[in-house]
Design a protein around this motif. Sequence first.
Motif, PDB file in Angstrom:
ATOM      1  N   TYR A 198       3.151  11.395  11.957  1.00 29.78           N
ATOM      2  CA  TYR A 198       2.497  11.222  13.270  1.00 29.78           C
ATOM      3  C   TYR A 198       1.212  11.463  13.008  1.00 29.78           C
ATOM      4  O   TYR A 198       0.245  11.751  14.056  1.00 29.78           O
ATOM      5  CB  TYR A 198       3.163  12.126  14.013  1.00 29.78           C
ATOM      6  N   GLY A 199       0.530  11.567  11.957  1.00 33.66           N
ATOM      7  CA  GLY A 199      -0.865  11.735  11.488  1.00 33.66           C
ATOM      8  C   GLY A 199      -1.998  10.364  11.526  1.00 33.66           C
ATOM      9  O   GLY A 199      -1.538   9.544  12.636  1.00 33.66           O
ATOM     10  N   PHE A 200      -2.816  10.405  10.746  1.00 32.86           N
ATOM     11  CA  PHE A 200      -4.058   9.555  11.011  1.00 32.86           C
ATOM     12  C   PHE A 200      -3.312   8.054  10.815  1.00 32.86           C
ATOM     13  O   PHE A 200      -3.872   7.207  11.566  1.00 32.86           O
ATOM     14  CB  PHE A 200      -4.895   9.482   9.737  1.00 32.86           C
TER      15      PHE A 200
ATOM     16  N   ASP B 228     -18.169  -2.059   6.787  1.00 36.92           N
ATOM     17  CA  ASP B 228     -17.650  -3.013   5.888  1.00 36.92           C
ATOM     18  C   ASP B 228     -16.344  -2.591   5.356  1.00 36.92           C
ATOM     19  O   ASP B 228     -15.605  -3.360   4.695  1.00 36.92           O
ATOM     20  CB  ASP B 228     -18.656  -3.354   4.759  1.00 36.92           C
ATOM     21  N   GLY B 229     -15.712  -1.406   5.739  1.00 34.89           N
ATOM     22  CA  GLY B 229     -14.310  -0.941   5.258  1.00 34.89           C
ATOM     23  C   GLY B 229     -14.134  -0.516   4.010  1.00 34.89           C
ATOM     24  O   GLY B 229     -13.133  -0.349   3.327  1.00 34.89           O
ATOM     25  N   ALA B 230     -15.352  -0.597   2.959  1.00 31.95           N
ATOM     26  CA  ALA B 230     -15.251  -0.208   1.825  1.00 31.95           C
ATOM     27  C   ALA B 230     -15.060   1.332   1.477  1.00 31.95           C
ATOM     28  O   ALA B 230     -14.805   1.550   0.462  1.00 31.95           O
ATOM     29  CB  ALA B 230     -16.470  -0.700   1.027  1.00 31.95           C
ATOM     30  N   ASN B 231     -15.257   2.081   2.421  1.00 33.54           N
ATOM     31  CA  ASN B 231     -14.960   3.532   2.040  1.00 33.54           C
ATOM     32  C   ASN B 231     -13.427   3.683   1.857  1.00 33.54           C
ATOM     33  O   ASN B 231     -12.597   2.983   2.312  1.00 33.54           O
ATOM     34  CB  ASN B 231     -15.432   4.399   3.273  1.00 33.54           C
ATOM     35  N   ARG B 232     -13.604   4.657   1.057  1.00 33.13           N
ATOM     36  CA  ARG B 232     -11.791   4.927   0.428  1.00 33.13           C
ATOM     37  C   ARG B 232     -11.401   6.301   0.851  1.00 33.13           C
ATOM     38  O   ARG B 232     -12.082   7.228   1.069  1.00 33.13           O
ATOM     39  CB  ARG B 232     -11.942   4.948  -1.047  1.00 33.13           C
TER      40      ARG B 232
ATOM     41  N   TRP C 152     -12.537  10.170  18.478  1.00 29.16           N
ATOM     42  CA  TRP C 152     -12.849  11.247  17.213  1.00 29.16           C
ATOM     43  C   TRP C 152     -12.338  10.863  16.165  1.00 29.16           C
ATOM     44  O   TRP C 152     -13.072  11.452  15.036  1.00 29.16           O
ATOM     45  CB  TRP C 152     -12.244  12.618  17.919  1.00 29.16           C
ATOM     46  N   LEU C 153     -11.289  10.059  15.830  1.00 31.66           N
ATOM     47  CA  LEU C 153     -11.194   9.481  14.627  1.00 31.66           C
ATOM     48  C   LEU C 153     -12.137   8.711  13.886  1.00 31.66           C
ATOM     49  O   LEU C 153     -12.013   8.491  12.500  1.00 31.66           O
ATOM     50  CB  LEU C 153      -9.784   8.733  14.819  1.00 31.66           C
ATOM     51  N   ALA C 154     -13.218   8.327  14.653  1.00 32.86           N
ATOM     52  CA  ALA C 154     -14.169   7.434  13.915  1.00 32.86           C
ATOM     53  C   ALA C 154     -15.235   8.363  12.802  1.00 32.86           C
ATOM     54  O   ALA C 154     -15.345   7.614  11.833  1.00 32.86           O
ATOM     55  CB  ALA C 154     -15.328   7.057  14.944  1.00 32.86           C
ATOM     56  N   GLY C 155     -15.025   9.490  12.882  1.00 36.13           N
ATOM     57  CA  GLY C 155     -15.763  10.279  11.954  1.00 36.13           C
ATOM     58  C   GLY C 155     -15.024  10.160  10.827  1.00 36.13           C
ATOM     59  O   GLY C 155     -15.522   9.940   9.634  1.00 36.13           O
ATOM     60  N   PRO C 156     -13.791  10.797  10.655  1.00 40.64           N
ATOM     61  CA  PRO C 156     -12.812  10.887   9.479  1.00 40.64           C
ATOM     62  C   PRO C 156     -12.735   9.429   8.956  1.00 40.64           C
ATOM     63  O   PRO C 156     -12.591   9.513   7.696  1.00 40.64           O
ATOM     64  CB  PRO C 156     -11.562  11.270  10.066  1.00 40.64           C
ATOM     65  N   LEU C 157     -12.382   8.431   9.674  1.00 43.47           N
ATOM     66  CA  LEU C 157     -12.151   6.923   9.061  1.00 43.47           C
ATOM     67  C   LEU C 157     -13.445   6.681   8.499  1.00 43.47           C
ATOM     68  O   LEU C 157     -13.328   5.769   7.559  1.00 43.47           O
ATOM     69  CB  LEU C 157     -11.850   6.243  10.341  1.00 43.47           C
TER      70      LEU C 157
END
Length: 323
Positions: free
Chosen positions: A188-190, A209-213, A278-283
């Motif tokens: 039920y997490g990220f 660009d979604g390249a972060n891992r 708030w998930l924008a930062g971690p993501l």
Amino acid sequence: MHVFVTGASGWIGSAVVPELIGAGHQVTGLARSDASAAALTAAGAQVHRATLDDLDSLRSAAAASDGVIHLAFKHDIAFSGDFQGAVDADRRAVEALGEALAGSDRPFVLASGMLGLAPGRVATEQDGRGPDSGAAQPSSGAQSATALPGGGAQGRLATAQLTLALASRGVRSSVVRLPPTVHGEGDYGFMAMLVGIARDKGVSGYPGDGANRWCAAHRLDAAHLFRLALEKAPAGSVLHAVADQGVPIRTVAEVIGRQLGMPVAAISPEEAGAHFGWLAGPLSADSPASSTLTRELLGWQPTQPGLIDDLEKGHYFDLPTQD
């Protein structure tokens, strides 16, 4: 061993408890509710009724054990705005548990994090060295302040360093750093949150660009590492529960989009907060990590499906059945 486990009925703990029992250990789990107590009893564990704030009770449970695995963290208040309050409560609990184990050479294993540990490169167990840890290996790294709600990086770092410093006080302490996603059926997490956001917005988005891992591990593999740490990690060890070194967030979004039959789109930095909350930062964090040293030290070898294979299984996309 007779092992005291906090967070024993949680996402990680509910895998650690059967892992320990299956290896012949006895488990006493911390439970703050009737539901948690019932789950622990059903799993074959003994129950210690208390909360993280009952410090005397934590001390007595730790003193009566042959070792402690500390998984509990006040995620409920952390992700509702009071991250510092959760960090402070965690530190007090670690101090109490460590006090009970001091001078005994018994193991104490702490769950920590690695999100944002070494942005832009692959983090290793050698990163995040803390001053005067008193440990044979470097201390745990902080999670990025920009990647956590309300900050909190330095507080969690200090708690991990405190745990490793117990090595100089006669405790076989170790820190297991967990990836930002510890996945598996029932999660039920990220990952589940991302699926929910995609359903709500009608698009499977990724920041920039979604390249972060993100590094990742299946919870059963993580549970196995906690057992190995309890049984044989040297005092002061830093361990990485990493199976996937770095999965691009765009790849995750593409799987979610395909599974849900919806478009996949880049979300600009200006729009990320409104889209992901708030998930924008971690993501947006680039958080790849290696577990090479952990595997060499303890012989840990992940055997469960990787993150993408687990997403492809489909269980993240099953909707609850209606009565």
